[in-house]
Design an enzyme around this catalytic site. Structure first.
Site, PDB file in Angstrom:
ATOM      1  N   GLU A 185       0.877  -1.166   0.000  1.00 49.37           N
ATOM      2  CA  GLU A 185       0.000   0.000   0.000  1.00 49.37           C
ATOM      3  C   GLU A 185       0.914   1.216   0.000  1.00 49.37           C
ATOM      4  O   GLU A 185       1.485   1.568   1.016  1.00 49.37           O
ATOM      5  CB  GLU A 185      -0.894  -0.038   1.244  1.00 49.37           C
ATOM      6  CG  GLU A 185      -1.762   1.173   1.435  1.00 49.37           C
ATOM      7  CD  GLU A 185      -1.014   2.304   2.117  1.00 49.37           C
ATOM      8  OE1 GLU A 185      -1.266   3.454   1.749  1.00 49.37           O
ATOM      9  OE2 GLU A 185      -0.181   2.046   2.984  1.00 49.37           O
TER      10      GLU A 185
ATOM     11  N   GLU B  11       7.103   7.994  -4.296  1.00 44.88           N
ATOM     12  CA  GLU B  11       7.655   7.429  -3.064  1.00 44.88           C
ATOM     13  C   GLU B  11       8.703   6.355  -3.362  1.00 44.88           C
ATOM     14  O   GLU B  11       8.994   5.531  -2.497  1.00 44.88           O
ATOM     15  CB  GLU B  11       6.541   6.826  -2.208  1.00 44.88           C
ATOM     16  CG  GLU B  11       5.656   7.850  -1.575  1.00 44.88           C
ATOM     17  CD  GLU B  11       4.706   7.230  -0.558  1.00 44.88           C
ATOM     18  OE1 GLU B  11       4.838   6.037  -0.255  1.00 44.88           O
ATOM     19  OE2 GLU B  11       3.845   7.958  -0.066  1.00 44.88           O
TER      20      GLU B  11
END
Length: 106
Positions: free
Chosen positions: A84, A93
């Protein structure tokens, strides 16, 4: 964990989120099966306890006492990985490198 997993390891590098996750795990009665490791998946150590060894000019030495063994975050490689990664873009990210590392090591 409720579907039959022997154990579950969750990694979360954000301290407040990790603390909340631990609280939620406890409130659901899963503390014995689910462990939250407070670090990024790239920093997880896989493997059982192993002796800590340091090297000097005179050879190898094993540390004794409380520092006798280092324990891995996971006892072995995972059977299933669930990811996730919250981000508005695919690369924000470091998603691809993180998933590549997890697939290779975890």
């Amino acid at each position: 964990a409720r579907s039959g997993a022997g154990s579950v390891v969750s990694c979360e590098k954000c301290e407040p989120v990790a603390a909340s996750a631990e609280e939620i795990v406890a409130l659901n009665g899963l503390s014995g099966k689910v462990r939250v490791v407070r670090k990024h998946s790239n920093d997880l150590v896989v493997g059982p306890k192993r002796p800590r060894i340091f090297v000097s000019g005179f050879g190898f030495y094993q540390l004794r006492g409380d520092e006798e063994a280092a324990e891995g975050d996971m006892q072995g490689r995972a059977d299933v990985m669930v990811s996730e990664i919250v981000d508005c873009g695919l690369l924000g990210e470091g998603m691809i490198p993180s998933l590549r590392d997890a697939r290779r090591r975890l």
